[in-house]
Design a protein around this motif. Structure first.
Motif, PDB file in Angstrom:
ATOM      1  N   ALA A   1      -2.884  31.594 -30.879  1.00 49.45           N
ATOM      2  CA  ALA A   1      -2.844  30.726 -29.333  1.00 49.45           C
ATOM      3  C   ALA A   1      -4.525  29.660 -29.491  1.00 49.45           C
ATOM      4  O   ALA A   1      -4.211  29.077 -28.967  1.00 49.45           O
ATOM      5  CB  ALA A   1      -2.549  31.646 -28.401  1.00 49.45           C
ATOM      6  N   PRO A   2      -5.340  30.218 -28.898  1.00 41.39           N
ATOM      7  CA  PRO A   2      -6.736  29.795 -28.263  1.00 41.39           C
ATOM      8  C   PRO A   2      -6.636  28.045 -29.235  1.00 41.39           C
ATOM      9  O   PRO A   2      -6.645  27.234 -29.117  1.00 41.39           O
ATOM     10  CB  PRO A   2      -7.516  30.430 -29.022  1.00 41.39           C
ATOM     11  CG  PRO A   2      -7.293  32.073 -28.921  1.00 41.39           C
ATOM     12  CD  PRO A   2      -6.015  31.398 -29.636  1.00 41.39           C
ATOM     13  N   ILE A   3      -6.808  28.175 -30.763  1.00 40.85           N
ATOM     14  CA  ILE A   3      -6.526  26.958 -31.648  1.00 40.85           C
ATOM     15  C   ILE A   3      -5.135  26.232 -31.021  1.00 40.85           C
ATOM     16  O   ILE A   3      -5.408  24.740 -30.995  1.00 40.85           O
ATOM     17  CB  ILE A   3      -6.332  27.582 -32.843  1.00 40.85           C
ATOM     18  CG1 ILE A   3      -7.374  28.720 -33.536  1.00 40.85           C
ATOM     19  CG2 ILE A   3      -6.185  25.980 -33.523  1.00 40.85           C
ATOM     20  CD1 ILE A   3      -7.545  28.598 -35.277  1.00 40.85           C
ATOM     21  N   VAL A   4      -3.938  26.370 -31.067  1.00 43.58           N
ATOM     22  CA  VAL A   4      -3.034  26.003 -30.551  1.00 43.58           C
ATOM     23  C   VAL A   4      -3.408  24.889 -28.801  1.00 43.58           C
ATOM     24  O   VAL A   4      -3.343  23.587 -29.506  1.00 43.58           O
ATOM     25  CB  VAL A   4      -1.899  26.247 -30.570  1.00 43.58           C
ATOM     26  CG1 VAL A   4      -0.695  25.919 -29.635  1.00 43.58           C
ATOM     27  CG2 VAL A   4      -1.001  26.594 -32.180  1.00 43.58           C
ATOM     28  N   LEU A   5      -4.109  26.054 -28.115  1.00 42.33           N
ATOM     29  CA  LEU A   5      -3.867  25.365 -26.618  1.00 42.33           C
ATOM     30  C   LEU A   5      -5.038  24.590 -27.068  1.00 42.33           C
ATOM     31  O   LEU A   5      -5.163  23.238 -25.891  1.00 42.33           O
ATOM     32  CB  LEU A   5      -4.009  26.090 -25.406  1.00 42.33           C
ATOM     33  CG  LEU A   5      -2.587  27.473 -26.126  1.00 42.33           C
ATOM     34  CD1 LEU A   5      -3.185  28.701 -24.992  1.00 42.33           C
ATOM     35  CD2 LEU A   5      -1.498  26.484 -24.647  1.00 42.33           C
ATOM     36  N   THR A   6      -5.650  24.554 -27.709  1.00 48.64           N
ATOM     37  CA  THR A   6      -7.090  23.337 -28.318  1.00 48.64           C
ATOM     38  C   THR A   6      -7.087  22.435 -28.492  1.00 48.64           C
ATOM     39  O   THR A   6      -7.533  21.016 -27.818  1.00 48.64           O
ATOM     40  CB  THR A   6      -8.369  24.226 -28.533  1.00 48.64           C
ATOM     41  OG1 THR A   6      -9.180  25.767 -28.046  1.00 48.64           O
ATOM     42  CG2 THR A   6      -9.919  23.065 -28.794  1.00 48.64           C
ATOM     43  N   GLU A   7      -6.499  22.380 -29.417  1.00 50.01           N
ATOM     44  CA  GLU A   7      -5.668  21.345 -30.408  1.00 50.01           C
ATOM     45  C   GLU A   7      -4.475  20.335 -29.705  1.00 50.01           C
ATOM     46  O   GLU A   7      -4.685  18.973 -29.565  1.00 50.01           O
ATOM     47  CB  GLU A   7      -5.087  21.316 -31.173  1.00 50.01           C
ATOM     48  CG  GLU A   7      -6.649  22.054 -32.584  1.00 50.01           C
ATOM     49  CD  GLU A   7      -5.559  22.605 -34.167  1.00 50.01           C
ATOM     50  OE1 GLU A   7      -4.232  22.534 -34.372  1.00 50.01           O
ATOM     51  OE2 GLU A   7      -6.786  22.923 -34.925  1.00 50.01           O
ATOM     52  N   LEU A   8      -4.318  21.024 -28.923  1.00 53.46           N
ATOM     53  CA  LEU A   8      -3.245  20.467 -27.379  1.00 53.46           C
ATOM     54  C   LEU A   8      -3.435  19.213 -26.059  1.00 53.46           C
ATOM     55  O   LEU A   8      -3.459  19.173 -25.964  1.00 53.46           O
ATOM     56  CB  LEU A   8      -1.847  21.271 -26.859  1.00 53.46           C
ATOM     57  CG  LEU A   8      -1.068  21.303 -28.261  1.00 53.46           C
ATOM     58  CD1 LEU A   8       0.845  22.396 -28.132  1.00 53.46           C
ATOM     59  CD2 LEU A   8      -0.057  19.903 -28.953  1.00 53.46           C
TER      60      LEU A   8
END
Length: 452
Positions: free
Chosen positions: A194-201
Motif C-alpha cells: 500500500a505505501p508503494i502504490v500511494l507513493t508511486e502515484l
C-alpha cells in the motif's frame, strides 16, 4: 439446511491450533479442495497467499502438504492482500487460490478463503461439496508417487503484478501530487504494497501499522480500530486517512479533521459519481442488510437503487454477477468493483474515493460525507451454544422491538458467520428508542444463552 462444520460466511475461520484451524485440518482441507478442483490431465496449480499472523507459517505448510499430496503444484506468494491472491489465481491460470487469513480478527485467529480459477470466492454449493469430501474421507484420494505436486515460492514478481494492477485503476493522467495521506496497514498483508502504490502515484504518505511481528495484526490499528489513524490525520495535518484491515479487503477512511467515513459513506460517494459519469451498471448499488437507511434514502434521491443481500461480501458479489452490477459492498468497508477486481479491495476503493476528491477540488469533509446516517446501534452477544433465538422470551423481545420501531426504523438479528456471537442491530429516527430496543433484545438473548 444443516449447519456446516467448516465453512462460514467467509471461508473457514477459528482460533489457531484449535479445530478447524489445526495443521491436520488444514492439510485435510488442502487435500479435499485439491481433489475437488483436480480436473483433466494437465498439471494442476494452486496459489497460496497469507497475511502476517504467526500461525500462517503452520497453515501454509500444512496446506502445501495437502495440495501436493493430491497432485497439485503449489505457488507460494507470501504475505499478500486477499484481492491480490484472487488476482494472481486468475492471472496465473491456477485451478484454485487460497488466502490464509482471519481478515479483521486479532492474531489468535486464522482462516482459509478459497478462490476458483476465475478469481471469485467459491459458491455455497462448491463449499458444501468440499465439506462432503472432508466428512466422507474422499479427500484421501492421494496421487501416485510420481504424480505428487511440487512447491515453489514466487517472491517480488507477485507483488509487482498487483501494484501495477492497482495503479492502473486510478484515472489516466491524474496523480496524487499535493495530497498528504495517512495509510494504516493494520500490520497486515498490505504493509509493503500500500505505501508503494500511494507513493508511486505521487502522494506524501504517513505510514502506520507497517511493522508486523506476527502478533500485532489489527491490534490497536487498522479498519477495526481506527482511533490511531484518525489521531494521526489530525496531528500530521494530512488531507485524509486510509485504514485497511489485516488482509486489505476492507477500508475505512477519515477526512482532514479525523472524522471517520464508513463503508456506507464511501459506497454512496462512488455510486453517485459513477452514476453521474455513466459508469454505474445495473442502476443500483448492491449492499447488505446492515447498510444504513440513510444511504438508501440518499441513493433513491439520486435515482439509484439499493439492493440488499445477506451479510457477507460473497453474497453481494453473487448478486452483482447475476444482475450485471459493477459496484457493491458492506458498511464494514468491503467495497467490490467488478470492473477491477473479483473481491473487496480496500486500496482500489480508496483510490476511487481520492479520484472523486481530486475531481471536486474540495476537502474530504465536504466531498465524502454524502448523507446523514440514521441512528444505528449494534451489539454483539456472545453465546456458547444452544439456540437462544428459539427462546420464547427472545422472540417476544424481538417482536416488541419491531413494533416499537414500525414505520420509523428496523430491527435485524443474525448469528455471526465467523464468531460465536449473535449480532443485534436496530436503527431508526429516535436514538433513545433505538438504544432501548437493542438493549432489551440483547438482554433477552444473553439471559436465554446463559440458561441454555
Amino acid at each position: 439446511m444443516n449447519k456446516r462444520q467448516y465453512f462460514g460466511t467467509d471461508g473457514i475461520r477459528g482460533t489457531a491450533n484449535t479445530l478447524p484451524m489445526t495443521a491436520d485440518a488444514a492439510l485435510r482441507v488442502g487435500m479435499a479442495a485439491g481433489a475437488q478442483f483436480r480436473r483433466g490431465d494437465h498439471r494442476h496449480r494452486v496459489v497460496i497467499a497469507k497475511d502476517t499472523r504467526l500461525s500462517g507459517y503452520m497453515l501454509e505448510a500444512a496446506m502445501t502438504a495437502g495440495f501436493t499430496s493430491v497432485g497439485m503444484d503449489v505457488v507460494l506468494v507470501g504475505p499478500m492482500p486477499t484481492p491480490a491472491a484472487a488476482m494472481l489465481t486468475k492471472s496465473m491460470r491456477a485451478d484454485l487460490g487460497v488466502m490464509i487469513s482471519a481478515s479483521h480478527n486479532l492474531f489468535e485467529d486464522n482462516g482459509i478463503k478459497l478462490f476458483g480459477p476465475d478469481g471469485f470466492k467459491l459458491s455455497d454449493a462448491i463449499e458444501a461439496e468440499i465439506e462432503a469430501r472432508l466428512e466422507s474421507g474422499r479427500e484421501l484420494d492421494v496421487a501416485a508417487s510420481r504424480d505428487i505436486g511440487r512447491a515453489r515460492r514466487l517472491d517480488d514478481n507477485g507483488h509487482g503484478r498487483y501494484i501495477e494492477v492497482v495503479k492502473s485503476t486510478f484515472p489516466t493522467g491524474r496523480a496524487l501530487d499535493g495530497l498528504k495521506v495517512v495509510i494504516d496497514c493494520a500490520n497486515g498483508a498490505a504493509y509493503k504494497l500500500a505505501p508503494i502504490v500511494l507513493t508511486e502515484l505521487g502522494a506524501e504518505i504517513v505510514p502506520i501499522g507497517v511493522s508486523p511481528n506476527g502478533v500485532n495484526i489489527n491490534k490497536g490499528c487498522g479498519s477495526t480500530d481506527t482511533a490511531l489513524m484518525q489521531r494521526t490525520v489530525r496531528e500530521s495535518g494530512a488531507h485524509l486517512g486510509i485504514a485497511l484491515d489485516g488482509d486489505a479487503d476492507r477500508v475505512l477512511m477519515a477526512d482532514e479533521n479525523g472524522n471517520l467515513l464508513d463503508g456506507d459513506q464511501l459506497m454512496g460517494l462512488i455510486a453517485a459519481y459513477w452514476h453521474r459519469t455513466g459508469r454505474l451498471r445495473g442502476g443500483c448499488l448492491v449492499s447488505t442488510v446492515m447498510s444504513n437507511l440513510g444511504l438508501e434514502n440518499y441513493l433513491h434521491a439520486q435515482g439509484i437503487g439499493l439492493v440488499r443481500t445477506a451479510v457477507g461480501d460473497r453474497y453481494v458479489v453473487e448478486h452483482m454477477r447475476a444482475h450485471g452490477c459493477n459496484l457493491g459492498g458492506e458498511q464494514s468497508g468491503h467495497i467490490v468493483m467488478t470492473d477491477y477486481t473479483t473481491t473487496g479491495d480496500g486500496l482500489i476503493a480508496a483510490l476511487q474515493v481520492m479520484a472523486v476528491i481530486l475531481e471536486t477540488g474540495k476537502p474530504a469533509s465536504e466531498t465524502c460525507r454524502v448523507f446523514t446516517p440514521l441512528p444505528q446501534v449494534l451489539k454483539n452477544v456472545t453465546v456458547s451454544g444452544g439456540a437462544p433465538l428459539d427462546d420464547a422470551a427472545v422472540k417476544a423481545a424481538i417482536a416488541d422491538g419491531e413494533a416499537r420501531l414500525k414505520g420509523t426504523g428496523r430491527v435485524l438479528i443474525r448469528p455471526s458467520g465467523t464468531e460465536p456471537k449473535i449480532r443485534v442491530m436496530a436503527e431508526g429516527e429516535d436514538q433513545a428508542l433505538v438504544n432501548a430496543v437493542v438493549d432489551d433484545i440483547a438482554g433477552a438473548i444473553s439471559r436465554a444463552a446463559k440458561a441454555s
